[in-house]
Design a protein around this motif. Structure first.
Motif, PDB file in Angstrom:
ATOM      1  N   ILE A 211     135.856   7.199 139.775  1.00 13.02           N
ATOM      2  CA  ILE A 211     137.147   6.872 140.378  1.00 13.02           C
ATOM      3  C   ILE A 211     137.764   8.114 141.001  1.00 13.02           C
ATOM      4  O   ILE A 211     137.866   9.170 140.356  1.00 13.02           O
ATOM      5  N   GLY A 212     138.197   8.017 142.245  1.00 12.12           N
ATOM      6  CA  GLY A 212     138.884   9.117 142.914  1.00 12.12           C
ATOM      7  C   GLY A 212     140.378   8.883 142.968  1.00 12.12           C
ATOM      8  O   GLY A 212     140.838   7.736 143.040  1.00 12.12           O
TER       9      GLY A 212
ATOM     10  N   MET B  53     139.837  14.020 140.778  1.00 14.44           N
ATOM     11  CA  MET B  53     141.151  14.186 141.388  1.00 14.44           C
ATOM     12  C   MET B  53     141.047  15.122 142.587  1.00 14.44           C
ATOM     13  O   MET B  53     140.370  16.152 142.529  1.00 14.44           O
ATOM     14  N   SER B  54     141.715  14.750 143.660  1.00 14.67           N
ATOM     15  CA  SER B  54     141.727  15.565 144.868  1.00 14.67           C
ATOM     16  C   SER B  54     143.173  15.844 145.260  1.00 14.67           C
ATOM     17  O   SER B  54     143.836  14.995 145.856  1.00 14.67           O
ATOM     18  N   PRO B  55     143.704  17.024 144.900  1.00 11.60           N
ATOM     19  CA  PRO B  55     145.094  17.351 145.241  1.00 11.60           C
ATOM     20  C   PRO B  55     145.296  17.484 146.744  1.00 11.60           C
ATOM     21  O   PRO B  55     144.450  18.046 147.450  1.00 11.60           O
ATOM     22  N   VAL B  56     146.400  16.945 147.225  1.00 10.35           N
ATOM     23  CA  VAL B  56     146.757  17.068 148.635  1.00 10.35           C
ATOM     24  C   VAL B  56     147.435  18.419 148.824  1.00 10.35           C
ATOM     25  O   VAL B  56     148.578  18.610 148.401  1.00 10.35           O
ATOM     26  N   THR B  57     146.724  19.356 149.414  1.00 10.58           N
ATOM     27  CA  THR B  57     147.279  20.686 149.667  1.00 10.58           C
ATOM     28  C   THR B  57     147.621  20.843 151.147  1.00 10.58           C
ATOM     29  O   THR B  57     148.781  20.996 151.524  1.00 10.58           O
ATOM     30  N   ALA B  58     146.604  20.768 151.997  1.00  9.69           N
ATOM     31  CA  ALA B  58     146.854  20.866 153.434  1.00  9.69           C
ATOM     32  C   ALA B  58     147.274  19.506 153.987  1.00  9.69           C
ATOM     33  O   ALA B  58     148.421  19.318 154.406  1.00  9.69           O
TER      34      ALA B  58
ATOM     35  N   ALA C 210     142.117  15.953 151.685  1.00 10.86           N
ATOM     36  CA  ALA C 210     141.896  15.530 150.297  1.00 10.86           C
ATOM     37  C   ALA C 210     140.986  14.319 150.245  1.00 10.86           C
ATOM     38  O   ALA C 210     140.135  14.207 149.349  1.00 10.86           O
ATOM     39  N   ALA C 211     141.133  13.411 151.202  1.00  8.76           N
ATOM     40  CA  ALA C 211     140.264  12.239 151.261  1.00  8.76           C
ATOM     41  C   ALA C 211     138.825  12.654 151.556  1.00  8.76           C
ATOM     42  O   ALA C 211     137.867  12.093 150.984  1.00  8.76           O
ATOM     43  N   GLU C 212     138.646  13.615 152.428  1.00  9.73           N
ATOM     44  CA  GLU C 212     137.298  14.099 152.749  1.00  9.73           C
ATOM     45  C   GLU C 212     136.625  14.689 151.515  1.00  9.73           C
ATOM     46  O   GLU C 212     135.409  14.536 151.330  1.00  9.73           O
TER      47      GLU C 212
ATOM     48  N   ARG D  59     133.070  13.690 149.744  1.00  7.99           N
ATOM     49  CA  ARG D  59     131.993  14.603 149.345  1.00  7.99           C
ATOM     50  C   ARG D  59     131.610  14.410 147.878  1.00  7.99           C
ATOM     51  O   ARG D  59     130.456  14.617 147.494  1.00  7.99           O
ATOM     52  N   GLN D  60     132.589  14.001 147.068  1.00  7.44           N
ATOM     53  CA  GLN D  60     132.336  13.807 145.637  1.00  7.44           C
ATOM     54  C   GLN D  60     131.699  12.452 145.320  1.00  7.44           C
ATOM     55  O   GLN D  60     131.330  12.190 144.180  1.00  7.44           O
ATOM     56  N   GLY D  61     131.581  11.597 146.315  1.00  7.55           N
ATOM     57  CA  GLY D  61     130.891  10.335 146.144  1.00  7.55           C
ATOM     58  C   GLY D  61     131.567   9.355 145.203  1.00  7.55           C
ATOM     59  O   GLY D  61     130.899   8.695 144.401  1.00  7.55           O
ATOM     60  N   VAL D  62     132.905   9.225 145.314  1.00 10.88           N
ATOM     61  CA  VAL D  62     133.604   8.272 144.448  1.00 10.88           C
ATOM     62  C   VAL D  62     133.298   6.847 144.881  1.00 10.88           C
ATOM     63  O   VAL D  62     132.955   6.594 146.044  1.00 10.88           O
TER      64      VAL D  62
END
Length: 267
Positions: free
Chosen positions: A154-155, A183-188, A193-195, A199-202
């Motif tokens: 789960i992403g 978890m993918s924090p939205v920084t930029a 973050a979605a990309e 890459r993590q294959g959720v």
């Protein structure tokens, strides 16, 4: 004949938020529901000067809100809007007041929070049904994981400044040991973050921002780009809420509308 259901919607800032009226009425009516949306804004009638004493930083318990700020530009709601944060205790009182107004003055049959924020247990309530999309989102995860022989990947797109808190929130859920959380924090940007989730294959991704893509100046391609970057279904609270609500509204779903013409005539 069943009466039209009056659905009360609570927003966490100023109005108007016509996108919420349009979206909820149209998705529900398109599926055959007889519904009318009535909306209340928790800071309706309050000026920015009246709100400023309650403005806080993200490090303090808060509720985000789109509010009117004279001279502001560049917001996806349009000029004259900004997204700011106000103390959670102050906001909760206003949320409860909006719920009460919808029930007592507007005569709604049920209330939907147009947000997926975290509220302390028991801090808000309604005399009728109170639909909280945050809990609906977690129930989707629980049902995805239920019965699986393996951990489902789960992403989650999260605010970078709240990533640690959000992880602890996920970790306390009873289904947590049956998922693999990425978890993918939205920084930029949210797209970046979605990309990373891509890459993590959720297998499924969750974003708790209510109404993303619906605001007047949101690019039409914003959500499709996120979904394409992730490469997996992106589950959003306004979608989950709309589909959940359909099961609560009259008339019931016309199942035969989704079967071939003439189906069942010879049974």
């Amino acid at each position: 004949m069943a009466k039209t259901t009056r659905l009360g919607v609570v927003t966490t800032g100023h109005g108007p938020r016509d996108e919420y009226i349009h979206y909820h009425e149209r998705i529900l009516r398109s599926l055959g529901a007889d519904v009318e949306v009535v909306i209340r804004h928790i800071y309706g009638g309050l000026t920015l000067d009246e709100l400023l004493p309650h403005q806080v930083g993200k490090e303090t318990p808060n509720l985000g809100a789109h509010v009117h700020v004279p001279g502001a530009v560049g917001n996806h709601m349009g000029d004259g809007w900004e997204h700011r944060f106000f103390a959670l205790d102050f906001a909760i009182d206003k949320v409860q007041a909006a719920i009460d107004h919808l029930e007592q003055e507007d005569g709604v049959d049920m209330v939907l929070l147009a947000c997926a924020a975290e509220f302390p247990e028991g801090s808000i309530s309604a005399g009728t049904l109170l639909i909280h999309p945050r809990e609906l989102m977690f129930s989707v995860v629980e049902n995805i994981a239920h019965g699986s022989r393996r951990k489902v990947r789960i992403g989650a797109l999260v605010d970078a400044e709240h990533a640690d808190h959000d992880y602890r929130d996920w970790a306390q859920r009873p289904f947590f040991d049956r998922i693999e959380l990425v978890m993918s924090p939205v920084t930029a940007t949210a797209l970046a973050a979605a990309e990373e989730l891509g890459r993590q294959g959720v297998e499924f991704a969750f974003f708790f921002g209510y109404g993303i893509g619906l605001a007047p100046f949101d690019p039409v391609e914003e959500v499709p780009r996120l979904e394409a970057a992730i490469g997996a279904p992106l589950i959003l609270p306004h979608r989950v809420a709309g589909l959940f609500l359909r099961n609560l509204l009259a008339p019931g779903l016309d199942d035969y509308a989704f079967l071939p013409n003439g189906w069942g005539l010879n049974s």
